[in-house]
Design an enzyme around this catalytic site. Structure first.
Site, PDB file in Angstrom:
ATOM      1  N   HIS A 167       6.098  18.983  -4.106  1.00  0.00           N
ATOM      2  CA  HIS A 167       4.915  17.567  -4.624  1.00  0.00           C
ATOM      3  C   HIS A 167       4.929  17.742  -2.971  1.00  0.00           C
ATOM      4  O   HIS A 167       4.762  17.351  -2.352  1.00  0.00           O
ATOM      5  CB  HIS A 167       5.738  16.864  -4.680  1.00  0.00           C
ATOM      6  CG  HIS A 167       5.776  16.355  -6.337  1.00  0.00           C
ATOM      7  ND1 HIS A 167       5.673  15.921  -7.395  1.00  0.00           N
ATOM      8  CD2 HIS A 167       7.606  16.928  -7.215  1.00  0.00           C
ATOM      9  CE1 HIS A 167       5.756  16.652  -8.108  1.00  0.00           C
ATOM     10  NE2 HIS A 167       6.725  16.978  -8.314  1.00  0.00           N
ATOM     11  N   GLU A 169       2.438  16.165  -2.014  1.00  0.00           N
ATOM     12  CA  GLU A 169       1.274  14.916  -1.969  1.00  0.00           C
ATOM     13  C   GLU A 169       2.841  13.806  -0.932  1.00  0.00           C
ATOM     14  O   GLU A 169       1.685  13.181  -0.729  1.00  0.00           O
ATOM     15  CB  GLU A 169       1.065  14.192  -3.422  1.00  0.00           C
ATOM     16  CG  GLU A 169       1.864  13.572  -4.053  1.00  0.00           C
ATOM     17  CD  GLU A 169       2.224  14.359  -5.537  1.00  0.00           C
ATOM     18  OE1 GLU A 169       2.577  16.113  -4.463  1.00  0.00           O
ATOM     19  OE2 GLU A 169       2.764  14.534  -6.267  1.00  0.00           O
ATOM     20  N   SER A 221     -10.588 -17.320  -5.084  1.00  0.00           N
ATOM     21  CA  SER A 221      -9.168 -17.352  -5.149  1.00  0.00           C
ATOM     22  C   SER A 221      -8.595 -17.487  -3.190  1.00  0.00           C
ATOM     23  O   SER A 221      -7.746 -18.366  -2.432  1.00  0.00           O
ATOM     24  CB  SER A 221      -8.486 -16.943  -5.165  1.00  0.00           C
ATOM     25  OG  SER A 221      -7.983 -15.116  -4.355  1.00  0.00           O
ATOM     26  N   GLY A 222      -9.748 -17.149  -2.552  1.00  0.00           N
ATOM     27  CA  GLY A 222      -9.558 -16.938  -1.314  1.00  0.00           C
ATOM     28  C   GLY A 222      -8.648 -15.282  -0.452  1.00  0.00           C
ATOM     29  O   GLY A 222      -8.579 -14.881   0.837  1.00  0.00           O
ATOM     30  N   VAL A 224      -8.044 -11.667  -0.886  1.00  0.00           N
ATOM     31  CA  VAL A 224      -8.108 -10.382   0.289  1.00  0.00           C
ATOM     32  C   VAL A 224      -9.761  -9.953  -1.519  1.00  0.00           C
ATOM     33  O   VAL A 224     -10.751  -9.389  -1.204  1.00  0.00           O
ATOM     34  CB  VAL A 224      -8.166  -9.466   0.165  1.00  0.00           C
ATOM     35  CG1 VAL A 224      -8.047  -7.959   0.973  1.00  0.00           C
ATOM     36  CG2 VAL A 224      -6.927  -9.594   1.337  1.00  0.00           C
ATOM     37  N   SER A 227     -12.621 -12.179  -2.693  1.00  0.00           N
ATOM     38  CA  SER A 227     -13.386 -12.391  -1.247  1.00  0.00           C
ATOM     39  C   SER A 227     -14.445 -10.821  -0.670  1.00  0.00           C
ATOM     40  O   SER A 227     -15.437 -11.006  -0.643  1.00  0.00           O
ATOM     41  CB  SER A 227     -12.588 -12.624   0.353  1.00  0.00           C
ATOM     42  OG  SER A 227     -11.574 -14.172   0.308  1.00  0.00           O
TER      43      SER A 227
END
Ligand code: XMP
Length: 509
Positions: A167, A169, A221-222, A224, A227
């Site tokens: 892997h 990643e 909702s404020g 992130v 907004s």
């Protein structure tokens, strides 16, 4: 802009693969392995990555793609199951032998290949497999081995097909990042020019055109995501956007005002703030059961929003702050569906609108934050820690009352101030106070007190599905405890929660 297709075969690391690609400033999208070949051809990908997955290629029910994908002339990198599938589709042989299975860090030896350019002959890689490529297809050669895995990396360099059993990643693969970079730039020829500035610019242009003359409604909702979605759309449609901010009275200290001020004053947006605290508290009276609280708040939120939306009249477009992990979690294809909390999931069914736009749909959380900063949203809002939709109602244990909310708000504000003052807000992912339902005896001056017990909780996590409690310095905890007991009457004891998730959850309710 170059695009990489991450073809989903059900592996756990699919999102991580896409993240890793984007870290090299190349756009990546995850799509189901069942995506028709014609669509893949048409989308013009610069490269394809086959993800890992828990299946065995010999199982008829295992996820597969069409063999012709290897003949599109698009470079492919197969990872783990993806490597086995590539070999198997092309006529190679995959074996399953317990003795070959490897798990964890293993030494990898590589040969010369564009995939391994600049990478030492011996390094550590991360393995997690039982099956392995026993015989490579014609045209392929082995370019990497481990002690137990005779074909840990394979390639048909002429056709630009690569496969790795390990892997790349995960960070445990020492040169995984460099291998992906080689694949993206040396093999696929990507330019690495995908930036947030571009994303914001092209999105604004796109919505200017698509939403010309249309009225847009957004539930703010404020948080992130909503907004950033709102500010981005505001740039595109200006005052044809109306944001409705339902203040359910369960927000943290001064939060409602901060949200309103930011959007009204800084961005001059059309924002309707609904102060519905009394309504929510009335509905919550006498309710102590956590799931019931959540349900009541969710339903009331929709009712309030619906009433406001009706006042605005018909809107053409409903905007939502859906982000990429929400899209993937709700089932892009093979990965197990993970339950997530949705705040505004019920909105589309109660509002009269023609279409939904989700401008942040391609972005991961940190990319959303970068877009937010690019759009001029203040740092405090962009780096706001996650806050649950039901707000403080699930942090006031037992019945929610105005008095208890006021006590909790003060304690929580003090704790947050101290975490910020110590500069720890980026190292701990969520930190807050909980008002427990128990009172304990204390002594103040010469008098006996009998006040609330407040719990402080801080967790470190990547995805909130699992979390560890943050090892906050004792001095920070001491200062917070001292301030809380001194400044908030009615609190006589402060405790720190040292439980990880699992077995506990992040929130107490
Ligand atoms: P738990 O408590 O499930 O929390 O470990 C994981 C993350 O989800 C948030 N959370 C919620 N968010 N509505 C939300 O919007 C909810 O009902 C809810 N419950 C928990 C929690 O704050 C944490 O970030």
């Amino acid at each position: 802009m170059d695009k990489i297709l991450v073809l989903d075969f059900g592996g756990q690391y699919n999102q991580l693969i896409a993240r890793r690609v984007r870290e090299h400033r190349v756009f990546a999208e995850i799509r189901s392995c069942k995506t028709p070949l014609a669509e893949i051809r048409e989308a013009g990908y610069a490269g394809i990555i086959f993800t890992g997955g828990p299946n065995s290629v010999y199982d008829p029910a295992s996820p597969r793609c069409e063999k012709e994908i290897l003949s599109l002339g698009i470079p492919v990198l197969g990872i783990c199951y993806g490597c086995q599938l590539m070999a198997w589709l092309d006529g190679g042989e995959v074996g399953s032998a317990g003795s070959i299975s490897e798990y964890g860090k293993v030494e990898l030896t590589v040969r010369k290949s564009p995939l391994f350019d600049g990478i030492p002959e011996n390094s550590v890689c991360w393995m997690s497999h039982t099956d392995y490529v026993k015989r490579v297809p014609d045209g392929f050669s082995v370019i990497g081995t481990t002690e137990r895995c005779p074909a840990a990396a394979i390639a048909d360099e002429e056709r630009r097909l690569y496969g790795v059993q390990f892997h790349p990643e995960v960070t445990h693969t020492a040169y995984g990042k460099a291998m992906l970079r080689n694949f993206l730039f040396a093999v696929c020829g990507c330019a690495g020019d995908w930036t947030m500035e571009d994303f914001v610019k092209t999105s604004v242009e796109k919505y200017k055109e698509e939403l010309a003359g249309k009225r847009v409604l957004c539930a703010l909702s404020g948080g992130v995501d909503s907004s950033v979605a709102a500010v981005l759309l505001h740039r595109a449609v200006g005052d044809r956007l109306t944001c409705v901010f339902v203040d359910h009275g369960l927000l943290r200290k001064d939060e409602g005002d901060l949200v309103e001020r930011t959007f009204r004053e800084r961005f001059d947006m059309n924002i309707v703030r609904v102060n519905a605290g009394a309504r929510f508290l009335a509905k919550l009276a006498g309710v102590t059961e956590p799931e019931k609280k959540r349900k009541i708040i969710g339903e009331e939120f929709i009712r309030v929003f619906e009433e406001e939306a009706k006042k605005i009249g018909h809107v053409h477009v409903l905007a939502q702050g859906t982000i990429y992990p929400d899209v993937v979690e709700s089932g892009s294809g093979e990965s197990a569906t993970i339950k997530s909390h949705h705040n505004v999931g019920g909105l589309p069914s109660v509002i009269d609108f023609d279409e939904i736009v989700e401008p942040l749909r391609p972005l991961f959380k940190d990319e959303v934050r970068a877009a937010g900063l690019e759009l001029g949203i203040p740092y405090e809002l962009v780096w706001r820690q996650p806050f649950p939709g039901p707000g403080l109602a699930i942090r006031v244990l037992g019945e929610v009352t105005e008095e208890k909310l006021a006590v909790l708000r003060e304690c929580d504000a003090i704790f947050r101030e101290e975490v910020l003052a110590a500069g720890l807000e980026r190292t701990t992912n969520q930190y807050f106070a909980v008002l427990t339902d128990s009172r304990t005896v204390g002594v103040m001056g010469d008098a006996r007190t009998y006040g609330y017990t407040v719990a402080l909780r801080a967790v470190s996590t990547d995805d909130f599905m699992t979390a560890d409690w943050s090892r906050l310095p004792f001095e920070v905890l001491a200062k917070a405890s001292n301030r809380i007991t001194n400044e908030v009457r009615s609190v006589s004891r402060v405790v720190y929660d040292i439980t990880s998730k699992p077995p506990a959850t992040v929130e107490w309710e």
